[in-house]
Design a protein around this motif. Structure first.
Motif, mmCIF file in Angstrom:
data_model
loop_
_atom_site.group_PDB
_atom_site.id
_atom_site.type_symbol
_atom_site.label_atom_id
_atom_site.label_comp_id
_atom_site.label_asym_id
_atom_site.label_seq_id
_atom_site.Cartn_x
_atom_site.Cartn_y
_atom_site.Cartn_z
ATOM 1 N N VAL A 1 0.836 -1.204 0.000
ATOM 2 C CA VAL A 1 0.000 0.000 0.000
ATOM 3 C C VAL A 1 0.870 1.253 0.000
ATOM 4 C CG1 VAL A 1 -1.740 1.305 1.279
ATOM 5 C CG2 VAL A 1 -1.886 -1.197 1.157
ATOM 6 N N LEU A 2 1.897 1.281 0.836
ATOM 7 C CA LEU A 2 2.774 2.437 0.902
ATOM 8 C C LEU A 2 3.506 2.658 -0.424
ATOM 9 C CD1 LEU A 2 4.067 4.741 2.434
ATOM 10 C CD2 LEU A 2 5.707 3.106 3.425
ATOM 11 N N ARG A 3 3.942 1.563 -1.026
ATOM 12 C CA ARG A 3 4.665 1.713 -2.310
ATOM 13 C C ARG A 3 3.735 2.282 -3.383
ATOM 14 N NH1 ARG A 3 7.437 3.785 -4.561
ATOM 15 N NH2 ARG A 3 8.795 3.187 -6.296
ATOM 16 N N ARG A 4 2.480 1.891 -3.362
ATOM 17 C CA ARG A 4 1.525 2.421 -4.344
ATOM 18 C C ARG A 4 1.316 3.925 -4.138
ATOM 19 N NH1 ARG A 4 -4.585 0.032 -5.383
ATOM 20 N NH2 ARG A 4 -5.006 1.218 -7.296
ATOM 21 N N ILE A 5 1.246 4.342 -2.873
ATOM 22 C CA ILE A 5 1.104 5.775 -2.568
ATOM 23 C C ILE A 5 2.334 6.539 -3.059
ATOM 24 C CG2 ILE A 5 1.037 7.449 -0.673
ATOM 25 C CD1 ILE A 5 -0.716 5.424 0.846
ATOM 26 N N GLU A 6 3.517 5.981 -2.823
ATOM 27 C CA GLU A 6 4.756 6.642 -3.256
ATOM 28 C C GLU A 6 4.817 6.789 -4.774
ATOM 29 O OE1 GLU A 6 7.967 5.368 0.210
ATOM 30 O OE2 GLU A 6 7.462 3.929 -1.382
ATOM 31 N N ARG A 7 4.359 5.777 -5.491
ATOM 32 C CA ARG A 7 4.409 5.844 -6.962
ATOM 33 C C ARG A 7 3.558 6.992 -7.495
ATOM 34 N NH1 ARG A 7 3.879 0.189 -6.881
ATOM 35 N NH2 ARG A 7 1.709 0.350 -7.560
ATOM 36 N N HIS A 8 2.438 7.282 -6.832
ATOM 37 C CA HIS A 8 1.527 8.328 -7.306
ATOM 38 C C HIS A 8 1.810 9.696 -6.685
ATOM 39 C CE1 HIS A 8 -1.262 5.957 -9.739
ATOM 40 N NE2 HIS A 8 -1.054 4.975 -8.876
ATOM 41 N N SER A 9 2.848 9.798 -5.891
ATOM 42 C CA SER A 9 3.147 11.094 -5.262
ATOM 43 C C SER A 9 4.639 11.409 -5.363
ATOM 44 C CB SER A 9 2.681 11.096 -3.801
ATOM 45 O OG SER A 9 3.241 9.990 -3.091
ATOM 46 N N ILE A 10 5.439 10.807 -4.515
ATOM 47 C CA ILE A 10 6.865 11.129 -4.462
ATOM 48 C C ILE A 10 7.560 10.769 -5.772
ATOM 49 C CG2 ILE A 10 9.026 10.641 -3.257
ATOM 50 C CD1 ILE A 10 7.323 10.088 -0.743
ATOM 51 N N ASP A 11 7.247 9.619 -6.336
ATOM 52 C CA ASP A 11 7.898 9.208 -7.581
ATOM 53 C C ASP A 11 7.512 10.129 -8.742
ATOM 54 O OD1 ASP A 11 8.874 7.199 -6.046
ATOM 55 O OD2 ASP A 11 7.900 5.541 -7.122
ATOM 56 N N ILE A 12 6.249 10.520 -8.800
ATOM 57 C CA ILE A 12 5.808 11.435 -9.860
ATOM 58 C C ILE A 12 6.546 12.767 -9.756
ATOM 59 C CG2 ILE A 12 3.853 12.807 -10.692
ATOM 60 C CD1 ILE A 12 3.633 9.958 -11.551
ATOM 61 N N ALA A 13 6.636 13.303 -8.527
ATOM 62 C CA ALA A 13 7.325 14.581 -8.331
ATOM 63 C C ALA A 13 8.801 14.481 -8.685
ATOM 64 C CB ALA A 13 7.156 15.041 -6.888
ATOM 65 N N GLY A 14 9.416 13.338 -8.409
ATOM 66 C CA GLY A 14 10.831 13.169 -8.706
ATOM 67 C C GLY A 14 11.132 12.993 -10.182
ATOM 68 N N ARG A 15 10.119 12.644 -10.958
ATOM 69 C CA ARG A 15 10.335 12.420 -12.396
ATOM 70 C C ARG A 15 9.505 13.388 -13.250
ATOM 71 N NH1 ARG A 15 10.519 7.460 -9.863
ATOM 72 N NH2 ARG A 15 12.305 6.135 -10.426
ATOM 73 N N ARG A 16 9.209 14.552 -12.696
ATOM 74 C CA ARG A 16 8.312 15.473 -13.408
ATOM 75 C C ARG A 16 8.879 15.900 -14.759
ATOM 76 N NH1 ARG A 16 9.769 18.847 -8.858
ATOM 77 N NH2 ARG A 16 7.758 18.361 -7.906
ATOM 78 N N GLU A 17 10.192 16.127 -14.847
ATOM 79 C CA GLU A 17 10.757 16.599 -16.112
ATOM 80 C C GLU A 17 10.679 15.524 -17.182
ATOM 81 O OE1 GLU A 17 11.344 19.630 -16.609
ATOM 82 O OE2 GLU A 17 11.016 20.156 -14.505
#
Length: 323
Positions: A226-242
């Motif tokens: 569950v935590l990994r799914r949340i990270e993919r849709h938040s922290i990971d998206i922000a880290g790969r915005r460019e």
């Protein structure tokens, strides 16, 4: 031997004539046209502006939470190499209300005011820093547009407004000055990249630099999947915005965390917002929901940004209050 002529009341005629001449001069001074007895501030503006004094005054009202951004923008704008300026403050008695640039230009109905050092108010410009911001300042400017004046009126006990006024330029040039300042406010926005909360303070809605207890991944009580799914849709998206932008993918994501107390919603939220790289985070609750409109009317939070709504139960009452 000459004999001095005396008037009917026994005074020498020469003294009576001197008194009459002085008294007539006094009456002429009392009835002089205002333009012949200009207020010192109006005289200063007339000397600086010359023919530009006849141009219209252009004003722009700003939200009070932008006061610190206006000061940062003015500092950058005034430091341009080809721009010369002199900044004056205006000392007003405390019981008088606000004053406009139009009043200063023409000198009519002015309260007893004097030139002084600019009055400053200390405002937060970051989580642990402040900036002195003009409360009332008269700025005489010379640049390639010509000679003109900028008046900054910040919120006070009499007026809960933040206003910038420009005089001495043709309308389109004065509007260009206001646009320059608006662009610098956006470019140098002190709220960018910080955690913010909305509050209802003096002068209207305030943006406050917030702080949360430091929360790391191991503090979150959630199953790993569950935590990994949340990270993919938040922290990971922000880290790969460019990379996502370059691929033509949108960055907007929405997450809803729900469950009874103690299931980890608060810790998860703290962890996520503290680990979003270079992101402006706006924290909302049901009580502050009615305050959102003044902020969003000016535009969304400085990008990249994230908005966090804490607690859905108060939303319906807050929406009724807002309407």
């Amino acid at each position: 031997m000459s004999q001095e002529t005396q008037g009917g009341d026994g005074l020498p005629e020469a003294e009576l004539q001197d008194f009459a001449r002085v008294f007539r001069a006094f009456l002429e001074w009392v009835h002089d046209a205002p333009s012949q007895r200009q207020h010192p501030v109006a005289s200063l503006l007339t000397e600086h502006l010359g023919a530009g004094r006849t141009q219209s005054v252009i004003s722009s009202a700003l939200p009070t939470f932008d006061h610190v951004n206006l000061q940062v923008a003015l500092k950058a704008w005034l430091s341009a190499p080809a721009r010369r300026h002199i900044t004056h403050g205006l000392a007003l008695p405390p019981h008088y209300g606000g004053i406009s640039l139009q009043q200063l230009l023409h000198g009519h109905g002015l309260p007893p005011l004097e030139l002084a050092a600019p009055d400053l108010v200390d405002l937060p410009s970051g989580p642990d820093q402040t900036l002195g911001c003009f409360r009332l300042a008269l700025i005489l400017v010379n640049d390639d547009r010509g000679a003109y004046v900028v008046l900054v009126r910040g919120p006070s006990m009499q007026e809960q407004e933040l206003v910038v006024e420009v005089a001495g330029l043709a309308t389109e040039h004065a509007q260009a000055v206001l646009r320059d300042l608006a662009e610098l406010r956006d470019q140098l926005n002190v709220y960018r990249g910080h955690l913010l909360e909305l509050r209802n303070g003096q002068g209207g809605v305030q943006l406050v630099f917030a702080s949360l207890p430091q929360t790391e991944r191991e503090d979150v009580v959630l199953p790993e999947a569950v935590l990994r799914r949340i990270e993919r849709h938040s922290i990971d998206i922000a880290g790969r915005r460019e990379q996502l932008r370059a691929a033509g993918r949108h960055l907007k994501r929405g997450l809803l965390l729900y469950g009874p107390p103690g299931t980890g919603k608060t810790h998860t939220t703290r962890y996520v917002v503290q680990h979003l790289p270079n992101t402006t985070v706006l924290l909302l609750s049901g009580r502050t929901l009615p305050l959102v409109r003044p902020v969003t009317d000016r535009g969304p939070p400085p990008p990249p940004s994230s908005v966090v709504r804490r607690g859905l139960a108060p939303v319906a009452p807050a929406r009724r209050f807002a309407t």
